[in-house]
Design a protein around this motif. Structure first.
Motif, PDB file in Angstrom:
ATOM      1  N   UNK A 126       0.965  -0.871  -0.170  1.00 23.91           N
ATOM      2  CA  UNK A 126      -0.185  -0.028  -0.470  1.00 23.91           C
ATOM      3  C   UNK A 126       0.603   1.418   0.096  1.00 23.91           C
ATOM      4  N   UNK A 127       0.234   2.531   0.719  1.00 25.17           N
ATOM      5  CA  UNK A 127       1.064   3.464   0.899  1.00 25.17           C
ATOM      6  C   UNK A 127       2.911   3.287   1.670  1.00 25.17           C
ATOM      7  N   UNK A 128       3.740   4.035   1.594  1.00 21.34           N
ATOM      8  CA  UNK A 128       4.781   4.430   2.219  1.00 21.34           C
ATOM      9  C   UNK A 128       4.916   4.467   3.830  1.00 21.34           C
ATOM     10  N   UNK A 129       3.796   4.970   4.230  1.00 27.95           N
ATOM     11  CA  UNK A 129       3.620   5.022   5.734  1.00 27.95           C
ATOM     12  C   UNK A 129       2.189   5.750   6.014  1.00 27.95           C
ATOM     13  N   UNK A 130       2.129   5.661   7.027  1.00 26.53           N
ATOM     14  CA  UNK A 130       0.206   6.334   7.414  1.00 26.53           C
ATOM     15  C   UNK A 130       0.285   7.068   7.564  1.00 26.53           C
ATOM     16  N   UNK A 131      -0.879   7.991   7.599  1.00 25.22           N
ATOM     17  CA  UNK A 131      -0.840   9.347   7.891  1.00 25.22           C
ATOM     18  C   UNK A 131      -0.775   9.382   9.695  1.00 25.22           C
ATOM     19  N   UNK A 132      -0.779  11.076  10.164  1.00 23.33           N
ATOM     20  CA  UNK A 132      -0.857  11.795  11.147  1.00 23.33           C
ATOM     21  C   UNK A 132      -2.450  10.894  12.113  1.00 23.33           C
ATOM     22  N   UNK A 133      -3.353  10.288  11.494  1.00 26.73           N
ATOM     23  CA  UNK A 133      -5.037   9.777  12.199  1.00 26.73           C
ATOM     24  C   UNK A 133      -4.765   8.339  11.868  1.00 26.73           C
ATOM     25  N   UNK A 134      -4.205   8.037  10.607  1.00 24.47           N
ATOM     26  CA  UNK A 134      -4.164   6.591  10.941  1.00 24.47           C
ATOM     27  C   UNK A 134      -2.717   6.050  12.027  1.00 24.47           C
ATOM     28  N   UNK A 135      -1.325   6.451  12.446  1.00 23.86           N
ATOM     29  CA  UNK A 135      -0.839   6.094  13.878  1.00 23.86           C
ATOM     30  C   UNK A 135      -1.047   6.339  14.593  1.00 23.86           C
ATOM     31  N   UNK A 136      -2.710   7.283  15.029  1.00 25.22           N
ATOM     32  CA  UNK A 136      -3.652   7.737  16.205  1.00 25.22           C
ATOM     33  C   UNK A 136      -4.539   6.088  16.419  1.00 25.22           C
ATOM     34  N   UNK A 137      -5.035   6.232  15.385  1.00 24.46           N
ATOM     35  CA  UNK A 137      -5.812   5.024  15.814  1.00 24.46           C
ATOM     36  C   UNK A 137      -5.416   3.952  16.207  1.00 24.46           C
ATOM     37  N   UNK A 138      -3.808   3.794  15.384  1.00 22.42           N
ATOM     38  CA  UNK A 138      -2.981   2.371  15.908  1.00 22.42           C
ATOM     39  C   UNK A 138      -2.498   2.385  17.219  1.00 22.42           C
ATOM     40  N   UNK A 139      -2.044   3.296  17.501  1.00 22.00           N
ATOM     41  CA  UNK A 139      -2.332   4.184  18.854  1.00 22.00           C
ATOM     42  C   UNK A 139      -3.050   3.629  20.324  1.00 22.00           C
ATOM     43  N   UNK A 140      -3.984   4.479  19.513  1.00 20.09           N
ATOM     44  CA  UNK A 140      -5.350   4.069  20.689  1.00 20.09           C
ATOM     45  C   UNK A 140      -5.581   1.824  21.057  1.00 20.09           C
ATOM     46  N   UNK A 141      -6.223   2.355  19.456  1.00 24.49           N
ATOM     47  CA  UNK A 141      -6.318   0.691  19.840  1.00 24.49           C
ATOM     48  C   UNK A 141      -5.217  -0.250  20.657  1.00 24.49           C
ATOM     49  N   UNK A 142      -4.193  -0.410  20.116  1.00 23.88           N
ATOM     50  CA  UNK A 142      -2.815  -1.013  20.591  1.00 23.88           C
ATOM     51  C   UNK A 142      -2.966  -0.553  21.883  1.00 23.88           C
ATOM     52  N   UNK A 143      -2.951   0.680  22.768  1.00 25.49           N
ATOM     53  CA  UNK A 143      -2.295   0.565  23.807  1.00 25.49           C
ATOM     54  C   UNK A 143      -3.648   0.489  24.836  1.00 25.49           C
ATOM     55  N   UNK A 144      -5.231   0.065  24.102  1.00 24.32           N
ATOM     56  CA  UNK A 144      -6.199  -0.689  24.802  1.00 24.32           C
ATOM     57  C   UNK A 144      -6.224  -2.291  25.025  1.00 24.32           C
ATOM     58  N   UNK A 145      -5.058  -2.472  24.335  1.00 29.60           N
ATOM     59  CA  UNK A 145      -5.442  -4.446  24.440  1.00 29.60           C
ATOM     60  C   UNK A 145      -4.577  -4.480  25.349  1.00 29.60           C
ATOM     61  N   UNK A 146      -3.129  -3.491  24.670  1.00 25.17           N
ATOM     62  CA  UNK A 146      -1.976  -3.996  25.875  1.00 25.17           C
ATOM     63  C   UNK A 146      -2.386  -3.651  27.305  1.00 25.17           C
TER      64      UNK A 146
END
Length: 289
Positions: A126-146
């Motif tokens: 896909x794209x070389x890197x995520x957008x800022x909102x993409x990184x934010x979504x990954x961080x929030x979901x990941x932190x919750x599951x951890x």
């Protein structure tokens, strides 16, 4: 490039497998520590045996970075599960025993399940890197599951605790892999600019956290329990990050579901087998932290 990425990922997985087997032996020689206790990591940093065991990890990380530069996250990270085939026999050999049949069955279910899923899903870049909102979504979901995994890990012992800590470690490793992919791409474009790039420093923080939690997981139960969780959760979470944040594509649906659904069920069964093997130490430790 895809063939090179596959070969590099498989070699990297072998390096990580050797490192995991050696690190687990070193970690289990130390006194038992709570989930949030950093003293285990500090003690291991003083052990020559453990530091030497990190050498295969460093080699594996370099190979992984190159593989991620050449191939999509949804392809490279799932291939890392192949290292499980080597890690379990290595642990048994180091302990001068045969691999436990339940461990072998758990690993086999996970490896073949994930391999079948990838063959049917056919991941594409896909794209070389995520957008800022993409990184934010990954961080929030990941932190919750951890956070959920660590909360429950405080209340159990043995293989189940190792599985929960392994799951949290796998989520952290998936986050570091996504950052490593972005970082590897930026290094090739402007090596000096990356020194001021936030990806580099967050990569360091998450990497240290993942290693520290990983060693805690290795103290609990047989190696198969945390390693199965780490090596399965890492690629699965990486696939989700690749699809949602990097906009990589996979073929899911139609007749492919006839392969993909049984493959997912096989992976779930493998995790259950690894996390429920009795070692004589399982139980509840209400409130241990």
């Amino acid at each position: 490039m895809i063939i090179a990425a596959v070969l590099l990922a498989l070699t990297s997985a072998s390096c990580f497998a050797l490192g995991a087997a050696l690190q687990q032996r070193a970690a289990r020689r130390e006194p038992q520590h709570g989930t949030f206790d950093p003293r285990l990591f500090v003690r291991l940093l003083r052990r020559r045996r453990w530091l030497l065991a990190k050498s295969p990890d460093l080699a594996g990380t370099v190979l992984q970075a190159i593989a991620l530069r050449l191939g999509p996250l949804t392809l490279v990270q799932p291939l890392m599960i192949s290292g499980m085939f080597l890690a379990i026999p290595l642990e048994a050999a180091l302990d001068h025993r045969r691999p436990h049949p339940r461990d072998v069955t758990a690993v086999t279910c996970c490896v073949f399940g994930l391999a079948a899923f990838l063959a049917a899903a056919r991941p594409r870049a896909g794209v070389p890197e995520p957008s800022p909102m993409g990184w934010l979504g990954v961080g929030l979901v990941g932190a919750t599951l951890i956070g959920i995994c660590l909360t429950f890990a405080c209340r159990v012992t043995g293989a189940l605790r190792g599985t929960l800590l392994g799951t949290a470690s796998g989520l952290l490793y998936a986050g570091t892999a996504s950052l490593l992919k972005t970082f590897a791409g930026r290094v090739s474009l402007d090596p000096l600019a990356v020194l001021t790039d936030w990806h580099l420093y967050l990569l360091g923080v998450l990497g240290i956290a993942a290693v520290a939690l990983n060693q805690n997981a290795f103290q609990n139960g047989p190696l198969a329990a945390p390693l199965t969780a780490i090596t399965l959760v890492d690629p699965v979470a990486s696939v989700l990050i690749g699809v949602t944040a990097f906009h990589e594509t996979m073929s899911i649906g139609g007749l492919r579901l006839l392969v993909e659904i049984p493959a997912v069920l096989a992976m779930i069964f493998g995790i259950w087998l690894a996390s429920t093997r009795s070692t004589g130490r399982e139980g509840f430790e209400g409130g241990q932290a």
